[in-house]
Scaffold this motif. Structure first.
Motif, PDB file in Angstrom:
ATOM      1  N   GLU A  60       0.821  -1.193   0.000  1.00 52.13           N
ATOM      2  CA  GLU A  60       0.000   0.000   0.000  1.00 52.13           C
ATOM      3  C   GLU A  60       0.866   1.259   0.000  1.00 52.13           C
ATOM      4  O   GLU A  60       0.490   2.264  -0.581  1.00 52.13           O
ATOM      5  CB  GLU A  60      -0.921  -0.007   1.226  1.00 52.13           C
ATOM      6  N   ASP A  61       1.983   1.235   0.688  1.00 50.87           N
ATOM      7  CA  ASP A  61       2.861   2.396   0.770  1.00 50.87           C
ATOM      8  C   ASP A  61       4.271   1.948   0.456  1.00 50.87           C
ATOM      9  O   ASP A  61       4.975   1.447   1.333  1.00 50.87           O
ATOM     10  CB  ASP A  61       2.795   3.017   2.168  1.00 50.87           C
ATOM     11  N   PRO A  62       4.735   2.063  -0.801  1.00 50.13           N
ATOM     12  CA  PRO A  62       6.044   1.529  -1.170  1.00 50.13           C
ATOM     13  C   PRO A  62       7.199   2.274  -0.511  1.00 50.13           C
ATOM     14  O   PRO A  62       8.319   1.802  -0.532  1.00 50.13           O
ATOM     15  CB  PRO A  62       6.065   1.700  -2.700  1.00 50.13           C
ATOM     16  N   ASP A  63       6.940   3.470   0.082  1.00 48.51           N
ATOM     17  CA  ASP A  63       8.029   4.224   0.677  1.00 48.51           C
ATOM     18  C   ASP A  63       8.363   3.742   2.083  1.00 48.51           C
ATOM     19  O   ASP A  63       9.343   4.171   2.674  1.00 48.51           O
ATOM     20  CB  ASP A  63       7.657   5.720   0.727  1.00 48.51           C
ATOM     21  N   ARG A  64       7.510   2.905   2.656  1.00 45.68           N
ATOM     22  CA  ARG A  64       7.745   2.432   4.025  1.00 45.68           C
ATOM     23  C   ARG A  64       8.358   1.040   3.986  1.00 45.68           C
ATOM     24  O   ARG A  64       8.006   0.201   3.187  1.00 45.68           O
ATOM     25  CB  ARG A  64       6.423   2.392   4.799  1.00 45.68           C
ATOM     26  N   ALA A  65       9.281   0.813   4.889  1.00 48.74           N
ATOM     27  CA  ALA A  65       9.891  -0.509   5.070  1.00 48.74           C
ATOM     28  C   ALA A  65      10.411  -1.083   3.767  1.00 48.74           C
ATOM     29  O   ALA A  65      10.108  -2.214   3.412  1.00 48.74           O
ATOM     30  CB  ALA A  65       8.881  -1.466   5.716  1.00 48.74           C
ATOM     31  N   GLN A  66      11.196  -0.298   3.028  1.00 50.49           N
ATOM     32  CA  GLN A  66      11.781  -0.791   1.792  1.00 50.49           C
ATOM     33  C   GLN A  66      12.977  -1.678   2.090  1.00 50.49           C
ATOM     34  O   GLN A  66      13.837  -1.331   2.898  1.00 50.49           O
ATOM     35  CB  GLN A  66      12.214   0.391   0.912  1.00 50.49           C
ATOM     36  N   VAL A  67      13.027  -2.829   1.430  1.00 50.53           N
ATOM     37  CA  VAL A  67      14.108  -3.786   1.627  1.00 50.53           C
ATOM     38  C   VAL A  67      15.276  -3.426   0.715  1.00 50.53           C
ATOM     39  O   VAL A  67      15.098  -3.082  -0.456  1.00 50.53           O
ATOM     40  CB  VAL A  67      13.622  -5.221   1.333  1.00 50.53           C
ATOM     41  N   LYS A  68      16.479  -3.488   1.262  1.00 49.91           N
ATOM     42  CA  LYS A  68      17.666  -3.203   0.464  1.00 49.91           C
ATOM     43  C   LYS A  68      17.852  -4.260  -0.625  1.00 49.91           C
ATOM     44  O   LYS A  68      17.476  -5.425  -0.452  1.00 49.91           O
ATOM     45  CB  LYS A  68      18.915  -3.183   1.362  1.00 49.91           C
ATOM     46  N   ASP A  69      18.448  -3.847  -1.726  1.00 46.80           N
ATOM     47  CA  ASP A  69      18.756  -4.807  -2.787  1.00 46.80           C
ATOM     48  C   ASP A  69      19.779  -5.836  -2.314  1.00 46.80           C
ATOM     49  O   ASP A  69      19.821  -6.966  -2.806  1.00 46.80           O
ATOM     50  CB  ASP A  69      19.308  -4.068  -4.015  1.00 46.80           C
ATOM     51  N   THR A  70      20.611  -5.447  -1.344  1.00 48.90           N
ATOM     52  CA  THR A  70      21.653  -6.343  -0.837  1.00 48.90           C
ATOM     53  C   THR A  70      21.203  -7.153   0.377  1.00 48.90           C
ATOM     54  O   THR A  70      22.019  -7.836   0.990  1.00 48.90           O
ATOM     55  CB  THR A  70      22.900  -5.531  -0.475  1.00 48.90           C
ATOM     56  N   ALA A  71      19.911  -7.057   0.746  1.00 50.91           N
ATOM     57  CA  ALA A  71      19.439  -7.757   1.944  1.00 50.91           C
ATOM     58  C   ALA A  71      19.562  -9.272   1.765  1.00 50.91           C
ATOM     59  O   ALA A  71      19.165  -9.813   0.730  1.00 50.91           O
ATOM     60  CB  ALA A  71      17.993  -7.389   2.225  1.00 50.91           C
ATOM     61  N   PRO A  72      20.088  -9.985   2.766  1.00 49.91           N
ATOM     62  CA  PRO A  72      20.181 -11.440   2.655  1.00 49.91           C
ATOM     63  C   PRO A  72      18.827 -12.094   2.885  1.00 49.91           C
ATOM     64  O   PRO A  72      17.928 -11.504   3.496  1.00 49.91           O
ATOM     65  CB  PRO A  72      21.166 -11.805   3.776  1.00 49.91           C
ATOM     66  N   GLU A  73      18.661 -13.332   2.404  1.00 51.89           N
ATOM     67  CA  GLU A  73      17.451 -14.089   2.682  1.00 51.89           C
ATOM     68  C   GLU A  73      17.517 -14.748   4.059  1.00 51.89           C
ATOM     69  O   GLU A  73      16.490 -15.091   4.635  1.00 51.89           O
ATOM     70  CB  GLU A  73      17.249 -15.172   1.616  1.00 51.89           C
ATOM     71  N   ARG A  74      18.728 -14.888   4.575  1.00 49.93           N
ATOM     72  CA  ARG A  74      18.899 -15.588   5.846  1.00 49.93           C
ATOM     73  C   ARG A  74      20.049 -14.923   6.596  1.00 49.93           C
ATOM     74  O   ARG A  74      21.106 -14.666   6.034  1.00 49.93           O
ATOM     75  CB  ARG A  74      19.226 -17.070   5.582  1.00 49.93           C
ATOM     76  N   TYR A  75      19.827 -14.616   7.882  1.00 51.68           N
ATOM     77  CA  TYR A  75      20.858 -13.954   8.675  1.00 51.68           C
ATOM     78  C   TYR A  75      20.939 -14.632  10.037  1.00 51.68           C
ATOM     79  O   TYR A  75      19.918 -14.851  10.693  1.00 51.68           O
ATOM     80  CB  TYR A  75      20.529 -12.467   8.855  1.00 51.68           C
ATOM     81  N   VAL A  76      22.140 -14.969  10.469  1.00 52.54           N
ATOM     82  CA  VAL A  76      22.365 -15.594  11.774  1.00 52.54           C
ATOM     83  C   VAL A  76      22.841 -14.516  12.736  1.00 52.54           C
ATOM     84  O   VAL A  76      23.839 -13.835  12.481  1.00 52.54           O
ATOM     85  CB  VAL A  76      23.397 -16.737  11.689  1.00 52.54           C
ATOM     86  N   VAL A  77      22.114 -14.334  13.842  1.00 56.41           N
ATOM     87  CA  VAL A  77      22.437 -13.289  14.810  1.00 56.41           C
ATOM     88  C   VAL A  77      23.764 -13.602  15.491  1.00 56.41           C
ATOM     89  O   VAL A  77      24.020 -14.725  15.925  1.00 56.41           O
ATOM     90  CB  VAL A  77      21.311 -13.176  15.854  1.00 56.41           C
ATOM     91  N   ARG A  78      24.597 -12.571  15.598  1.00 61.17           N
ATOM     92  CA  ARG A  78      25.911 -12.707  16.229  1.00 61.17           C
ATOM     93  C   ARG A  78      25.951 -11.936  17.541  1.00 61.17           C
ATOM     94  O   ARG A  78      25.194 -10.976  17.705  1.00 61.17           O
ATOM     95  CB  ARG A  78      27.000 -12.180  15.289  1.00 61.17           C
ATOM     96  N   PRO A  79      26.830 -12.335  18.477  1.00 63.02           N
ATOM     97  CA  PRO A  79      26.960 -11.567  19.727  1.00 63.02           C
ATOM     98  C   PRO A  79      27.327 -10.121  19.421  1.00 63.02           C
ATOM     99  O   PRO A  79      28.166  -9.837  18.573  1.00 63.02           O
ATOM    100  CB  PRO A  79      28.096 -12.296  20.465  1.00 63.02           C
ATOM    101  N   GLY A  80      26.673  -9.194  20.106  1.00 64.36           N
ATOM    102  CA  GLY A  80      26.945  -7.781  19.895  1.00 64.36           C
ATOM    103  C   GLY A  80      25.984  -7.111  18.943  1.00 64.36           C
ATOM    104  O   GLY A  80      25.941  -5.886  18.866  1.00 64.36           O
TER     105      GLY A  80
END
Length: 386
Positions: A60-80
């Protein structure tokens, strides 16, 4: 038991006779292979969704919460890691992270993530969503033998504001009369002029207050005025220390319970108001029409950068709230075009210098922490919707 001979090819009646004979005979036949259950449907990934984007309704609003072109499909949280760091990995505007976070029913509090958690990017009706799909708390059921083993979870990650809390101050904006009428530090038992935590000092103006009353010690700061209208917005009260009344009278005796900087004779005491300092808020953009200026720099002469504090001429009367994020811009200077004929005056475009997040509001002004800076931020810089 005898079994009838197979029929000849093309004899439909013989085929029916053979089937009935087999059913009636009760002979054991070769076991049939079990029909495999259909594999569970795979969760749609960001790549698959991109391929099927034509079949999904647009956001509905393409300007909100736009995903980066470089965003990964999977991310493992690291300490810090912080939620802000992870949101920056996926989003162009990280303060929209609450809008793409999907509650996970197997997790008591989905806003607490831990090192080792696996965060995946999904699309639901064309909108991006982040989910915890694996890690210390989201694992397949495993039967343990001979006994259950328990492992403690690591500390949860901090929210953006909790991670920055150590850089925040306890500012006050008061009227000139409030500052003049406030109690003040008079002297110590010895002849020292500089005081710190644990020192017993004498103060005036506290007669009538009960023992145990706590105060913030402030130093009179500069006058705050609106650069456009000239309106007086208040006076800064620079935080110095905390104090507790241990003996009443005039002069009364106080003990400094903490020190933010050295305390001096003449510093003022104002009632403690910790209730107004709330760190539990979420970064978000302000109203699209919000516009103001940096009118003062805290603990700086001419420039500030990341994790320093600026005062802006927007407050509660302008619907400014804690957690709102403003972009800071340098105004473009005017130069003379000596190449084109006539020496035309040309104003250069404004340049973005960073982001500030409001953490304390008053009626006419607000205090904001610099959370991102690409250039030094100065008094007079413009602030507006990012």
């Amino acid at each position: 038991m005898s079994v009838p001979f197979p029929p000849r090819a093309g004899s439909a009646g013989s085929i029916v006779t053979l089937i009935l004979a087999l059913l009636a005979s009760g002979c054991a036949t070769a076991p049939q292979e079990p029909v495999p259950e259909p594999a569970p449907e795979r969760t749609q990934t960001a790549t698959q969704t991109a391929q099927d984007s034509a079949a999904q309704p647009p956001s509905e609003d393409p300007d909100r919460a736009q995903v980066k072109d470089t965003a990964p499909e999977r991310y493992v949280v690291r300490p810090g890691d912080t939620l802000w760091d992870i949101s920056t990995t996926f989003l162009e505007t990280p303060w929209y992270w609450p809008e793409i976070w999907v509650d996970n029913p197997q997790i008591e509090n989905p806003h607490l993530i831990y090192p080792g958690d696996v965060i995946t990017l999904h699309y639901v009706n064309g909108r991006p969503r982040l989910m915890v799909d694996g890690g210390p708390r989201v694992r397949p059921t495993v039967r343990l033998s001979p006994k259950v083993r328990a492992e403690p979870l690591p500390p949860s990650l901090e929210t953006p504001v909790q991670a920055l809390q150590q850089f925040l101050i306890r500012p006050r904006v008061v009227t000139e009369k409030q500052m003049e009428d406030s109690p003040y530090l008079l002297a110590s038992r010895d002849e020292r002029m500089i005081f710190g935590a644990g020192d017993r000092l004498y103060a005036r103006g506290l007669d009538g207050d009960p023992e145990g009353t706590r105060y913030h010690v402030f130093r009179p700061g500069g006058e705050l005025r609106d650069p456009d209208t000239g309106e007086r917005l208040g006076f800064e009260a620079i935080p110095v220390a905390g104090a507790e009344l241990v003996r009443g009278g005039d002069p009364a005796t106080v003990v400094l319970t903490r020190s933010d900087r050295e305390a001096l004779r003449g510093d003022r005491l104002l009632p403690q108001d910790d209730s107004a300092q709330d760190f539990l808020f979420t970064p978000r953009p302000p109203h699209p029409d919000a516009r103001g200026q940096v009118i003062s720099l805290f603990d700086a002469i001419s420039r500030i950068a990341r994790f320093q504090v600026a005062v802006i001429n927007l407050g509660e009367r302008d619907d400014v709230e804690q957690g709102q994020v403003f972009a800071v811009y340098h105004s473009g200077r005017t130069v003379r075009d000596r190449i084109a004929g006539g020496g035309e005056q040309v104003t250069l475009p404004d340049e973005r210098a960073g982001l500030v997040m409001v953490f304390r509001t008053f009626e006419k002004v607000s205090y904001a922490l610099v959370v991102e800076s690409t250039h030094p931020i100065a008094k007079g810089n413009a602030v507006r919707h990012p």
